[in-house]
Write an enzyme that holds these catalytic residues in place. Structure first.
Site, mmCIF file in Angstrom:
data_model
loop_
_atom_site.group_PDB
_atom_site.id
_atom_site.type_symbol
_atom_site.label_atom_id
_atom_site.label_comp_id
_atom_site.label_asym_id
_atom_site.label_seq_id
_atom_site.Cartn_x
_atom_site.Cartn_y
_atom_site.Cartn_z
ATOM 1 N N ILE A 106 0.846 -1.197 0.000
ATOM 2 C CA ILE A 106 0.000 0.000 0.000
ATOM 3 C C ILE A 106 0.881 1.247 0.000
ATOM 4 O O ILE A 106 0.427 2.330 0.329
ATOM 5 C CB ILE A 106 -0.921 -0.029 1.253
ATOM 6 C CG1 ILE A 106 -0.093 -0.239 2.542
ATOM 7 C CG2 ILE A 106 -1.962 -1.127 1.119
ATOM 8 C CD1 ILE A 106 -0.918 -0.238 3.829
ATOM 9 N N HIS A 122 -4.537 -4.264 -2.149
ATOM 10 C CA HIS A 122 -4.944 -3.776 -0.816
ATOM 11 C C HIS A 122 -5.027 -2.257 -0.736
ATOM 12 O O HIS A 122 -5.051 -1.705 0.355
ATOM 13 C CB HIS A 122 -3.983 -4.328 0.247
ATOM 14 C CG HIS A 122 -4.075 -5.822 0.399
ATOM 15 N ND1 HIS A 122 -3.107 -6.592 0.992
ATOM 16 C CD2 HIS A 122 -5.046 -6.692 0.013
ATOM 17 C CE1 HIS A 122 -3.468 -7.868 0.964
ATOM 18 N NE2 HIS A 122 -4.633 -7.954 0.372
ATOM 19 N N CYS A 130 -13.876 10.563 2.075
ATOM 20 C CA CYS A 130 -14.908 10.721 3.100
ATOM 21 C C CYS A 130 -15.916 9.592 2.917
ATOM 22 O O CYS A 130 -16.392 9.365 1.795
ATOM 23 C CB CYS A 130 -15.584 12.074 2.953
ATOM 24 S SG CYS A 130 -17.080 12.172 3.942
HETATM 25 P P1 NAD Z 1 4.502 -10.531 5.295
HETATM 26 O O1 NAD Z 1 5.040 -9.592 6.328
HETATM 27 O O2 NAD Z 1 3.512 -11.519 5.711
HETATM 28 O O3 NAD Z 1 5.719 -11.320 4.620
HETATM 29 C C1 NAD Z 1 6.837 -10.645 4.128
HETATM 30 C C2 NAD Z 1 7.802 -11.696 3.595
HETATM 31 O O4 NAD Z 1 8.859 -11.005 2.956
HETATM 32 C C3 NAD Z 1 8.420 -12.572 4.684
HETATM 33 O O5 NAD Z 1 8.226 -13.932 4.347
HETATM 34 C C4 NAD Z 1 9.917 -12.190 4.664
HETATM 35 O O6 NAD Z 1 10.756 -13.309 4.825
HETATM 36 C C5 NAD Z 1 10.095 -11.613 3.291
HETATM 37 N N1 NAD Z 1 11.093 -10.553 3.227
HETATM 38 C C6 NAD Z 1 11.309 -9.541 4.103
HETATM 39 N N2 NAD Z 1 12.275 -8.722 3.653
HETATM 40 C C7 NAD Z 1 12.698 -9.259 2.471
HETATM 41 C C8 NAD Z 1 13.674 -8.871 1.531
HETATM 42 N N3 NAD Z 1 14.429 -7.788 1.711
HETATM 43 N N4 NAD Z 1 13.851 -9.642 0.434
HETATM 44 C C9 NAD Z 1 13.104 -10.766 0.235
HETATM 45 N N5 NAD Z 1 12.154 -11.171 1.095
HETATM 46 C C10 NAD Z 1 11.943 -10.423 2.199
HETATM 47 O O7 NAD Z 1 3.985 -9.613 4.101
HETATM 48 P P2 NAD Z 1 2.852 -9.905 3.013
HETATM 49 O O8 NAD Z 1 2.888 -11.322 2.609
HETATM 50 O O9 NAD Z 1 2.959 -8.823 2.006
HETATM 51 O O10 NAD Z 1 1.506 -9.689 3.815
HETATM 52 C C11 NAD Z 1 1.398 -8.559 4.649
HETATM 53 C C12 NAD Z 1 0.184 -7.689 4.412
HETATM 54 O O11 NAD Z 1 0.474 -6.443 5.034
HETATM 55 C C13 NAD Z 1 -0.068 -7.370 2.990
HETATM 56 O O12 NAD Z 1 -1.418 -7.507 2.835
HETATM 57 C C14 NAD Z 1 0.293 -5.901 2.815
HETATM 58 O O13 NAD Z 1 -0.808 -5.197 2.300
HETATM 59 C C15 NAD Z 1 0.467 -5.343 4.185
HETATM 60 N N6 NAD Z 1 1.723 -4.594 4.401
HETATM 61 C C16 NAD Z 1 2.164 -3.738 3.419
HETATM 62 C C17 NAD Z 1 3.345 -3.054 3.606
HETATM 63 C C18 NAD Z 1 3.807 -2.122 2.511
HETATM 64 O O14 NAD Z 1 2.977 -1.600 1.757
HETATM 65 N N7 NAD Z 1 5.127 -1.920 2.351
HETATM 66 C C19 NAD Z 1 4.101 -3.218 4.777
HETATM 67 C C20 NAD Z 1 3.603 -4.088 5.771
HETATM 68 C C21 NAD Z 1 2.419 -4.783 5.555
#
Ligand code: NAD
Length: 243
Positions: A106, A122, A130
């Site tokens: 996001i 997402h 609003c």
């Molecule tokens: P998750 O946190 O469940 O999993 C992240 C995965 O990425 C982990 O398995 C980890 O091992 C791996 N990882 C972390 N750093 C890495 C790197 N540098 N290189 C390779 N792999 C790496 O995240 P998800 O599966 O995206 O689910 C989380 C939910 O939370 C999503 O729905 C998302 O919308 C939201 N979210 C978004 C953000 C963002 O927009 N940046 C941040 C946090 C959560």
């Protein structure tokens, strides 16, 4: 690693129908924490609430002020910049190889890196509306209103982010699945593949090469052509060299 990188380069050289499916791990190297790594948000509580509780629709309605306190503290990163992983993905689109980037993120970093065909499953922290009159509200303006997040019309302002208990946007689901179903190569980057229904999208892939780039193991590793348990920025910046 070198042999695997060469094999991946070879796959990319030969294909012009690649789709990326990304998650929070693609942005950790831009200093945005993910959810499930050891340093992720799920390992911390906020005023005794878990992240799943706070980032839910019912919590947002019950206590929007506390929701926004958490949201602006943990989920909005105004100064974050795309890292080499986002840039490599955008480059592969610019040279005609990538047909779409389907992201659970996001944070808008794929677009900032230059990716054009991005499907935000997402939503985005950069759009807010609003809930009564549907007026668009800029995120910096919303930050100023975070203790009283209401529109002039009296409606509660909601970020255009899919909260727990909320459905995904049907049109974006259709477009994202169409890309995955028709892709020849699917590259899954930085996602634990545990947040449903997004995580199940990978099972619609019918193409030849499934590539996983994720620091930790995922439940689809066993079906993949190539698996890199490594940094997304490292693998992707290396692989686009000399393409
Ligand atoms: P998750 O946190 O469940 O999993 C992240 C995965 O990425 C982990 O398995 C980890 O091992 C791996 N990882 C972390 N750093 C890495 C790197 N540098 N290189 C390779 N792999 C790496 O995240 P998800 O599966 O995206 O689910 C989380 C939910 O939370 C999503 O729905 C998302 O919308 C939201 N979210 C978004 C953000 C963002 O927009 N940046 C941040 C946090 C959560």
């Amino acid at each position: 690693m070198n042999n695997k990188l060469e094999y991946l380069k070879d796959i990319l050289r030969k294909s012009d129908n690649i789709v990326f499916f990304t998650g929070a791990g693609v942005s950790t190297e831009s200093n945005i924490p993910d959810f499930r790594s050891s340093t992720g948000l799920y390992n911390s509580k906020f005023k005794n609430y878990s992240p799943e509780e706070i980032i839910s629709h019912s919590f947002f309605i019950k206590d929007p002020k506390m929701f926004y306190e958490y949201y602006f503290d943990k989920m909005v990163y105004f100064n974050a910049l795309p890292n080499p992983a986002h840039k490599a993905i955008a480059y592969l689109e610019q040279i005609g190889k990538v047909k779409g980037v389907i992201t659970q993120n996001i944070d808008n970093l794929h677009q900032l890196a230059g990716s054009k065909n991005v499907y935000e499953l997402h939503g985005s922290v950069y759009r807010n509306y609003c809930s009564k009159c549907n007026k668009f509200v800029n995120t910096k303006d919303l930050l100023e209103k975070k203790n009283h997040p209401y529109c002039e019309c009296g409606g509660l302002i909601k970020p255009d982010v899919v909260l727990y208990e909320e459905p995904l946007n049907g049109q974006i689901i259709d477009e994202a699945l169409e890309k995955i179903i028709n892709a020849k190569v699917l590259i899954v980057v930085g996602t634990s593949l545990t947040v449903q229904p997004a995580a199940s999208f990978v099972s619609y892939f019918r193409g030849k090469y499934l590539i996983i780039i994720n620091k930790e193991e995922t439940h689809v590793d066993k079906y993949a052509t190539l698996v890199f348990h490594d940094s997304a920025a490292k693998v992707l910046s290396e692989v686009v060299k000399e393409l």
